[in-house]
Each structure stands twice: as structure tokens, then as C-alpha cells.
Scaffold this active site. Structure first.
Site, PDB file in Angstrom:
ATOM      1  N   HIS A 166       0.938  -1.102   0.084  1.00 15.56           N
ATOM      2  CA  HIS A 166       0.148  -0.139   0.000  1.00 15.56           C
ATOM      3  C   HIS A 166       0.758   1.263   0.049  1.00 15.56           C
ATOM      4  CE1 HIS A 166      -2.951   2.816   2.172  1.00 15.56           C
ATOM      5  NE2 HIS A 166      -3.728   2.267   1.102  1.00 15.56           N
ATOM      6  N   GLU A 202       0.721  -1.068  -4.706  1.00 14.60           N
ATOM      7  CA  GLU A 202      -0.518  -0.204  -4.785  1.00 14.60           C
ATOM      8  C   GLU A 202      -0.137   1.344  -4.800  1.00 14.60           C
ATOM      9  OE1 GLU A 202      -3.869   2.090  -3.496  1.00 14.60           O
ATOM     10  OE2 GLU A 202      -1.829   1.987  -2.437  1.00 14.60           O
ATOM     11  N   ASP A 229      -1.822   5.540  -6.130  1.00 14.26           N
ATOM     12  CA  ASP A 229      -2.748   6.551  -6.543  1.00 14.26           C
ATOM     13  C   ASP A 229      -2.472   7.611  -7.518  1.00 14.26           C
ATOM     14  OD1 ASP A 229      -4.281   5.557  -3.985  1.00 14.26           O
ATOM     15  OD2 ASP A 229      -2.275   6.034  -3.177  1.00 14.26           O
ATOM     16  N   HIS A 251      -1.663  10.221  -3.205  1.00 14.04           N
ATOM     17  CA  HIS A 251      -2.852   9.709  -2.620  1.00 14.04           C
ATOM     18  C   HIS A 251      -3.561  11.000  -2.311  1.00 14.04           C
ATOM     19  CE1 HIS A 251      -5.734   8.813   0.704  1.00 14.04           C
ATOM     20  NE2 HIS A 251      -5.841   7.519   0.106  1.00 14.04           N
TER      21      HIS A 251
END
Length: 249
Positions: free
Chosen positions: A14, A41, A43, A56
Site C-alpha cells: 500500500h 499499490e 494512487d 494519494h
């Protein structure tokens, strides 16, 4: 589809591994892969000049301690903002290029980021090692319009019919709801409702998709979820999950 190649469970880092590195930076991604993550992972938001930027948050307050938003600055300006440990913002294109074998799980955070994210994936020829997701189905679809073969995960609202089918034991309903999705990426709970159960996992598997649970950092919880048969765990501590997986094997 390389995104789903390799052994399970998927160890999905993450925002990278933010232990001795700022989250969502090239250093965090390097640390995650070095610690045994199978997937990264991340964003993306759009910069003022229309580049897909790895971030993010829409603003700079938490990660950079300053005012302003990602979409108010050009990529060149964002690259000059220190995030710690010698790191700064990077574009999605740079991340894909820096780790050409890595599998990326990409959350499209705003509508303006959809087209540049798709363009970066196309330029890197990375569509087969990427999964696209978003809390907004419209955002995800805007990105996948140019990437028809890319792996995708449903939004939570898209998953609801499948969840109802799973809870009621109506597997055809779950299969219809999950058609075309490679994985279901969900939290274990949504308020008082438990989304991830043995029955849910079986129903998703019967529909031909994987179950990835976010965001799990407690080793006991990781172990319990793996016992339920989930296929992947999204975690801030991919190092701990890798150690657990090794011990279980």
C-alpha cells in the site's frame, strides 16, 4: 495478464513500504519490492499540466507540510517539493519506467487523472501488468476506455449486487455483477457489515475473480484472512506479510 501471474497470496504494498521512506515515492516502491511485495499499490492525481502524478492526497498538507494542491502545480514544480529521504513527487510514467517488471495496482483519484494515467500505461506498454480501480466507476471507465484488456476491480457500489448474491447464496447474481472484473478489492468491513467471509470469498471465486482485502497491517488479521482463502492483502507492512507468508509455506 501478467498482473495475476505468480503464486498467491498477492502481497500488495500500500503506497509502497513507507518504513524509512515517504509513501508513494520511488524509494518506497523500491523498499517494498526488496521486502518481497508482489504488487505495488499506488494512487494518481493530475498535475496542472495534465500529467498523472503519484499521490494519494489531492493536497500537499500531509505529505509535504505546505499549502496547495497537486492539480495547482505543474509536474516540474511538484518534483521540486521535498518529501523526505531525498524523495519528491514522481509521475506514473516515471514509476512504471523505474520498475519495468513490477505489477502496479493503480487507484484513479480524480477524473482529470484518468486520461493521463491511461496514456502513461500505454507509453510504458504496461497494460498487462496493471490493475485499475477507483471509488468512482466513471473515473475507472474513463481510464480503461483506452485500455480494453487491462485488469480492473469494481467500485464498492458495483460490488453490492455480488455481495447480495453471496450473502443469499445466489451465485448467478454474483457472477453477473462481477463479469469482466479480475479482482474484488474491498475492506473486510463496511461499518457493521462484514464484507469478507468464507461465503463471500467462495462466491467471488466462483465468478472467476480474486479477493484482495485492504488495508491490513496486523499480522493476526492477515493470518485469519489468509485462512478464509483471500487471494491478496493490501498492506502498509508488506515486510510483515511476506514473513507470514514464508512461515505459512
Amino acid at each position: 495478464m501478467r498482473f495475476l501471474d505468480g503464486p498467491q497470496p498477492r502481497i500488495i504494498a500500500h503506497r509502497g513500504l513507507a518504513v524509512g521512506a515517504p509513501e508513494n515515492t520511488l524509494l518506497a516502491f523500491l523498499k517494498a519490492l526488496s521486502a518481497g511485495a508482489t504488487h505495488l499499490e499506488t494512487d494518481v492525481h493530475a498535475s496542472a499540466d495534465g500529467e498523472a502524478v503519484v499521490s494519494h492526497d489531492p493536497d500537499l498538507a500531509r505529505v509535504a507540510g505546505r499549502d496547495g494542491r497537486v492539480d495547482q502545480l505543474a509536474l516540474a514544480e511538484l518534483r521540486r517539493i521535498p518529501l523526505g529521504d531525498g524523495q519528491t513527487f514522481c509521475s506514473l510514467a516515471e514509476a512504471l519506467d523505474a520498475f519495468p517488471e513490477a505489477r502496479f495496482n493503480i487507484d484513479i483519484k480524480d477524473q482529470r487523472a484518468a486520461a493521463p494515467a491511461a496514456a502513461a500505461i500505454l507509453r510504458a506498454r504496461a497494460a498487462d501488468r496493471v490493475l485499475l480501480t477507483s471509488f468512482s466507476a466513471a473515473r475507472r471507465k474513463a481510464a480503461t476506455a483506452a485500455l480494453p484488456e487491462v485488469a480492473v476491480s469494481p467500485s464498492v457500489t458495483e460490488f453490492v449486487p455480488a455481495l447480495i448474491g453471496a450473502k443469499l447464496g445466489i451465485r448467478p447474481l454474483a457472477r453477473r455483477a462481477l463479469r469482466g472484473f479480475a479482482a474484488v478489492q474491498i475492506p473486510e468491513r463496511r461499518g457493521p457489515l462484514r464484507l469478507v467471509t468464507a461465503r463471500t470469498v467462495r462466491a467471488v471465486h466462483a465468478a472467476g475473480a480474486e479477493v484482495h482485502v485492504w488495508t491490513v497491517d496486523d499480522v493476526a488479521d492477515m493470518n485469519r484472512l489468509l485462512d478464509l482463502g483471500v487471494d491478496g492483502i493490501v498492506t502498509n507492512r508488506c515486510d510483515l506479510l511476506k514473513s507470514l507468508v514464508d512461515a505459512r509455506n
